[in-house]
Design an enzyme around this catalytic site. Structure first.
Site, PDB file in Angstrom:
ATOM      1  CG  HIS A 145      -2.197  -0.854   1.208  1.00  0.00           C
ATOM      2  ND1 HIS A 145      -3.191  -0.475   0.349  1.00  0.00           N
ATOM      3  CD2 HIS A 145      -2.206  -2.188   1.391  1.00  0.00           C
ATOM      4  CE1 HIS A 145      -4.280  -1.481   0.400  1.00  0.00           C
ATOM      5  NE2 HIS A 145      -3.642  -2.577   1.190  1.00  0.00           N
ATOM      6  CB  THR A 150     -10.518   4.633  -1.971  1.00  0.00           C
ATOM      7  OG1 THR A 150     -10.100   5.120  -0.538  1.00  0.00           O
ATOM      8  CG2 THR A 150      -9.935   3.448  -2.535  1.00  0.00           C
ATOM      9  CE  LYS A 188     -14.409   6.078   0.069  1.00  0.00           C
ATOM     10  NZ  LYS A 188     -13.715   6.649   1.374  1.00  0.00           N
ATOM     11  CE  LYS A 231      -7.137  13.815  -0.193  1.00  0.00           C
ATOM     12  NZ  LYS A 231      -7.018  12.520  -0.880  1.00  0.00           N
ATOM     13  NE  ARG A 232      -5.238  10.101   9.912  1.00  0.00           N
ATOM     14  CZ  ARG A 232      -4.838   9.167  10.571  1.00  0.00           C
ATOM     15  NH1 ARG A 232      -5.610   8.005  10.849  1.00  0.00           N
ATOM     16  NH2 ARG A 232      -3.944   9.519  11.529  1.00  0.00           N
ATOM     17  CE  LYS A 243      -3.519  10.700   2.824  1.00  0.00           C
ATOM     18  NZ  LYS A 243      -4.502  10.085   1.630  1.00  0.00           N
TER      19      LYS A 243
END
Ligand code: PLP
Length: 821
Positions: free
Chosen positions: A370, A669, A673, A561-562, A567
């Site tokens: 991952h 992911t 969505k 998101k985290r 990110k």
């Protein structure tokens, strides 16, 4: 009970579903299981009674599925994951059992508000983020596509922490999701196992002992007790089991100690056992490195493997046929010690030869990687591993000597390459590399997007890939469209049904037919009306919850998101600051009103991530209270992002922020969505964004920034962020404002180091991508100003995202990895 073949058991009468019967059943559950009458019942009692009514139907299908599995005697899938981020189950189960409409009607007739009681169900948050949510989507999809599967994990008493924001800072509070009991789970004491730690290893004493057979005498033992939760697939076709382990002390020893007067000793042992499954480690994509974590990993791996082998022997008699009947998938390296545990069971408990055992192991396991972040690759200090798992240490060494022997024999590798293949990292303190162990012990190693899989072959696993070139394969992630479209976005669901019929409910790729409506003005209007309805609902929720005032006519720009530097929430915030500046300098321009929403949790020990949350709040306060902005820009941090919050925010999003540094997000992911819910994506060519662009078409996604290859190249050339910043006035001004305390007058130096990091090294290429990102945002504004064009692109997104259903992903796992035809 051992019943003779011909014995006719009474079967429960087939259940009918109609609102009246259902209402009657709910009241019956309320009365006889909860012990309340309808007049005295509180909302929680109703919730409980409703769940019990749904559950009975799920159980019927569960028992049928179990019978079917035993009759078929085919291969079963075991999905081992330290995380399952499930969220609420009631609506999911009712919807998949196709009783949601009847339930709604039944509750209407009883004067009970379904939405109100549904909101009382706690989120099962036994995971951090994407990895845990993927496991939950996979469980639902495996049931849907009719694969006999068991999920194995840990029943944490405290899952993911609840995030509160106090004075702008994240505060972590324990979330007790079991406080009101959990009506979905069944304790199965009869299927308990012992799990050992520490102690010593002696040669086994037996007549025909194999040469490798040893006897491990652990110093410590705990009991693993399973709790089973039924997971219903779409239309209730199959119901699979999620089996979560709880650690308990071994009673007799405790009782002895207690009786002997050692009350404290007994208590401490009991606490020690229970501590094992007390909390989920809240760090996402970075290993905790704590002894308790390794204990958790071994605890659940061992219990699961014992259970799998016991079940196999019970039905098939011979452990040697295990790979024909069981496929075990390792979700990341957290369960990688399973490779050594299965070897131990085969060699020490079943007397198999080492090589025969190793062949069985490799044919049984598959491993999903991952992350490529080097700091995220799990490894354990050899002394710790050896102390906790002395027998497994020996097995790791034995595997390693075979592995390195093969590598040397192939003649392809120099000493350095041999060093990278080794299960033991010899640089500095010796460590066991869990990624290499999982790779060596599996016949399949998969990445989670095309780009990530390609990068795997040239980075972390370059040499292992050379040695075993057929092993690495790609399985691009997906999400379940039941939860992430049909349940969370009722308005869009109904609109799609009306347009193209029901086929997409069983085959997400049928959403394609919506392409024909993308230019249809009437449909566009209805599509935008649904979006607006969802935005109003979110605005209402945020007003009630955090007293936020946001305008549903503005563009909802969402990054949830985290919180992680890769990110790049920071890039988004810096752009907000630059935009704020632009709006004030050019009030005459035709600005698009925007609401920027942020949500996400930071690992409690991740300093910069927590600082980024504080910055979002500081920037929000300044912008939201500045009258010169005239409501053209709002920024809001939404606390406690979780699955249920995602279900509210994603259907309300116009713009989805997927802006990680290229090459660093394995798949994502959240990106999927949002797109199936009709948001446009602004994103880098990272993870599954690349494949999303291929599917929705490059006109229907807003791509910016460096590619993964360009990021590499810039780094290789010696990237100089300072020079980049000097070239961009907007960026320089925004960075200066933040660093000099414009947004933190109470502590002007608060963000000095954070911003200094961008000047000094900018690991995450925020400066390099800034101008491209800001320009992309203005392109987004341009599209928004033509609402018909916006609607058209958004509809194309919904129409073309069908491939990202986790049903497709699971079918690929089944065909290519689990060998299920
Ligand atoms: C989908 C999801 C994630 C993963 O989001 P990414 O944007 O892919 O990182 C994390 N948390 C929750 C609650 C989710 O639903």
């Amino acid at each position: 009970m051992n019943l003779k073949g011909e014995t006719q058991l009474p079967k429960p009468a087939p259940r009918q579903v109609d609102p009246q019967i259902l209402a009657h059943e709910i009241v019956e559950r309320l009365t006889y299981r909860i012990g309340k009458d309808a007049k005295a019942a509180k909302p929680h009692d109703w919730l409980h009674a409703v769940i019990l009514s749904i559950r009975d139907r799920v159980i019927d299908a569960w028992i049928e599925s179990t019978h079917k599995t035993y009759e078929e005697q085919g291969r079963r899938v075991y999905y081992l994951s330290l995380e399952f981020l499930i969220g609420r189950l009631m609506r999911d189960a009712a919807s998949n059992m196709e009783m949601l409409d009847d339930l709604q009607a039944a509750l209407d007739s009883l004067g009970v508000d379904l939405d109100l009681i549904a909101a009382l169900e706690p989120d099962a948050a036994l995971g951090n983020g994407g990895l845990g949510r993927l496991a939950a989507c996979f469980m639902e999809s495996m049931a849907t596509v009719d694969i006999p599967a068991y999920g194995y994990g840990i029943r944490y008493v405290n899952g993911m922490f609840r995030q509160e924001i106090s004075d702008g800072w994240q505060v972590e509070l324990p979330e007790n999701w079991l406080a009101h009991g959990n009506p979905w789970e069944f304790e199965r004491r009869e299927a308990s196992y012992e799990v050992g730690f520490g102690g010593r290893v002696d040669p086994a004493e037996c007549e025909n002992c194999g040469p490798y057979q040893m006897s491990w005498r652990p110093a410590e033992r705990v009991i693993a007790t399973p709790y089973d939760t039924p997971i219903a697939g779409w239309r209730g076709k199959r119901v699979n089991t999620l089996r979560l382990w709880e650690a308990q002390p071994i009673d007799p020893i405790l009782l002895d100690k207690f009786n002997a007067g050692d009350h404290l000793g007994a208590l401490s042992e009991s606490n020690r056992a229970e501590a094992l499954t007390r909390v989920l480690y809240p760090a996402d994509s970075s290993p905790a490195g704590q002894e308790l974590r390794l204990r958790q990993e071994y605890f659940f791996s061992s219990a699961s493997l014992q259970d799998i082998v016991r079940r196999h022997i019970q039905y098939f008699g011979d452990v040697r046929t295990l790979p024909d009947k069981a496929a075990i998938q390792l979700n990341d390296t957290h369960p990688a010690v399973s490779v050594a545990e299965l070897m131990r069971i085969l060699v020490d408990e079943h007397g198999l030869d080492f090589d025969e055992g190793w062949d069985i192991v490799r044919r049984t396991f598959g491993y999903t990687n991952h992350t490529l972040l080097p700091e995220a690759l799990e490894s354990w200090p050899v002394p710790l591993f050896e102390r906790l798992l002395p027998r497994h240490m020996q097995i790791v060494y034995a595997i390693n000597s075979r592995l390195l022997g093969e590598a040397r024999k192939s003649g392809q590798f120099d000493d350095h390459a041999i060093g990278t293949i080794s299960l033991i990292d010899e640089g500095g303190e010796r460590r066991v590399r869990m990624g290499n162990l999982a790779f060596a012990g599996s016949h399949s190693v998969n990445g989670v997007s095309a780009l990530h899989t390609d990068l795997m072959k040239v980075t972390v696993f370059a040499d292992l890939h050379k040695l075993y070139p057929a092993r690495i394969n790609n399985k691009t992630n997906g999400v379940t469209f039941r939860r992430w479209l049909m349940q969370c976005n009722h308005g869009l669901f109904e609109l799609i049904r009306e347009a193209i019929g029901d086929r997409f409910m069983d085959d997400a790729e049928a959403l394609r037919e919506l392409d024909n409506f993308a230019d249809d003005t009437a449909f566009q209007e209805r599509f935008l009306a649904v979006k607006r309805f969802n935005k109003v609902a979110l605005a209402d929720l945020l007003r009630k919850r955090i007293n936020a005032r946001i305008d549903a006519d503005a563009l909802f720009d969402i990054q949830i998101k985290r919180i992680h530097e890769y990110k790049r929430q920071l890039l988004n915030i810096i752009e907000a600051v630059a935009l704020y500046d632009q709006i004030r300098s050019h009030p005459e321009k035709d600005w698009v009103p925007r609401v920027k929403l942020f949500g996400g949790k930071a690992a409690p020990s991740y300093h910069n991530a927590k600082l980024i949350i504080k910055l979002a709040g500081d920037v929000a306060r300044a912008i939201n209270h500045d009258p010169s902005v005239q409501g053209l820009l709002k920024v809001q941090f939404v606390p406690n992002y979780n699955v249920s919050m995602a279900e509210m925010m994603i259907p309300a999003a116009d713009l989805s922020e997927q802006i990680s540094t290229a090459g660093m997000e394995a798949s994502g992911t959240g990106n999927m969505k949002f797109a199936v819910n009709g948001a446009l994506t602004i994103g880098t060519l990272d993870g599954a964004n690349v494949e999303m662009r291929d599917h929705v078409g490059e006109d229907n996604i807003v791509i910016f920034g460096l590619t993964a290859a360009e990021v590499n190249q810039r780094r290789a050339e010696g990237y100089n962020p300072r020079a980049v910043i000097e070239q961009s006035r907007e960026l320089g001004q925004a960075l200066n404002a933040i660093a000099s305390g414009v947004f933190s007058p109470d502590d002007p130096n608060r963000y000095k180091d954070l911003i200094q990091g961008i000047y000094d090294h900018d690991w995450f290429m925020v400066a390099a991508d800034f101008d491209s990102y800001a320009a992309a945002q203005r392109r987004v504004d341009g599209i928004w100003q033509d609402q018909a064009l916006w609607a058209k692109k958004a509809i194309h997104n919904v129409a073309r995202m069908g491939w990202f259903s986790s049903d497709r992903t699971i079918r690929e796992y089944a065909a290519d990895i689990w060998n299920m035809g």
